[in-house]
Design a protein around this motif. Sequence first.
Motif, PDB file in Angstrom:
ATOM      1  N   GLU A 110       0.866  -1.386  -0.200  1.00 53.70           N
ATOM      2  CA  GLU A 110       0.432  -0.376   0.283  1.00 53.70           C
ATOM      3  C   GLU A 110       1.206   1.052  -0.538  1.00 53.70           C
ATOM      4  O   GLU A 110       0.354   2.911  -0.762  1.00 53.70           O
ATOM      5  CB  GLU A 110      -0.939   0.073   1.319  1.00 53.70           C
ATOM      6  N   ASP A 111       2.178   1.239   0.723  1.00 55.55           N
ATOM      7  CA  ASP A 111       2.947   2.254   0.738  1.00 55.55           C
ATOM      8  C   ASP A 111       4.044   1.994   0.041  1.00 55.55           C
ATOM      9  O   ASP A 111       4.273   0.909   0.022  1.00 55.55           O
ATOM     10  CB  ASP A 111       3.076   2.357   2.202  1.00 55.55           C
ATOM     11  N   GLU A 166      -6.768  -0.888  -7.200  1.00 54.44           N
ATOM     12  CA  GLU A 166      -7.519  -1.761  -5.794  1.00 54.44           C
ATOM     13  C   GLU A 166      -7.762  -0.793  -4.684  1.00 54.44           C
ATOM     14  O   GLU A 166      -6.773  -0.017  -4.251  1.00 54.44           O
ATOM     15  CB  GLU A 166      -7.119  -3.018  -5.047  1.00 54.44           C
ATOM     16  N   LEU A 167      -9.077  -0.572  -3.358  1.00 57.18           N
ATOM     17  CA  LEU A 167      -8.683  -0.008  -2.269  1.00 57.18           C
ATOM     18  C   LEU A 167      -7.621  -0.274  -1.709  1.00 57.18           C
ATOM     19  O   LEU A 167      -7.321   0.899  -1.213  1.00 57.18           O
ATOM     20  CB  LEU A 167     -10.230  -0.005  -1.789  1.00 57.18           C
ATOM     21  N   TYR A 168      -7.094  -1.215  -1.573  1.00 60.22           N
ATOM     22  CA  TYR A 168      -6.140  -1.072  -0.578  1.00 60.22           C
ATOM     23  C   TYR A 168      -4.806  -1.725  -1.019  1.00 60.22           C
ATOM     24  O   TYR A 168      -4.218  -2.288  -0.680  1.00 60.22           O
ATOM     25  CB  TYR A 168      -6.561  -2.216   1.154  1.00 60.22           C
ATOM     26  N   GLY A 169      -4.259  -0.670  -2.081  1.00 58.96           N
ATOM     27  CA  GLY A 169      -3.171  -1.277  -3.095  1.00 58.96           C
ATOM     28  C   GLY A 169      -3.196  -2.390  -4.164  1.00 58.96           C
ATOM     29  O   GLY A 169      -4.394  -3.283  -3.705  1.00 58.96           O
TER      30      GLY A 169
END
Length: 322
Positions: free
Chosen positions: A235-236, A263-266
Amino acid sequence: MNRRTVLKASAWSVPVVAVATMAPAAAATNGFDLRLLGFAGETLAKFNDDKTRYVEQSYTTGTALATVGTAAAPAGTVVTVSFDNRLIGAVTLHVEDVEVNAATTSPSGTTTTQTFVLTQAVPVAVDELSGLRVRFGPQFVDDWDALPFYEDIAPYTVSVSPASGADPDTSNNGWSAAAVYGDAFDGAVSATWGETVIDVEGNPTVARHPETATLVSRGPGAIPAGARLYFGLPEDGVTAFSVSSVTVDGDAVTDLFGALQPELYGGYHVETTREVAAGSTVVLTLSTTFAASATTYPGTPSVSLTTGPGETDTTNNNVSPA
């Protein structure tokens, strides 16, 4: 195989097939229009014995019954349900949580038709999901897994009609679903992995990412359009990700996948726009760009595949680096 998919009411808001009930041509039109809407239910799927074919059949288990306009319908509305009697022995009906007994049960070949007569009036709809709460309970003759595979399953149909006279609009009076058949298929995923060193809280850290993703269509049928490949990424720290190229059996193509979607979370996914023929190998070359530093340690990347109910083996649909 036993794959049960519970479908939310919103997903069933438009009937699969509108059912128009028949009325004599000379019948007088009532001052109300019966309407079934807000269908909920489930879809069941299974393979034949040698896993070369599959079938999926949808069953509505709930809906809202009301009238459109300003006039309610008096008591006597008839609810009709038909089904394949090799799979279902009977269907129960509850209206506002009160069971309604079947008025008639009529088998004909592999199809049984039941009718139910409502003792309460049908109210005017306030919104799309308002009205009497109607629940259908298909009573299968055996566990779904134990039932035989039939190539000619009769449609599952529900409809409503007035006690007398004609409904002015029969296009909203019911719902019907025919069994959907197809050739079974199998998709297998593999990947190669790259490494990029980034700074996480002052510590040089290896961030792994997919460099190529390979999808093999193992048959016997083609992987259908709408299959998705997911690319799991941290994600980061990832600043850019793209599909550089796609080949099918070594030939470059540009029309197999739709646009890359985040995608929403990476991570990201792509979706096939057409079938992948049995025996074909698809290779995607991927590009990932990282920032020089990140605030969290990167997780394990992945490549995964999701398809439909006809896939015979899903154990080879997800890979991560060792």
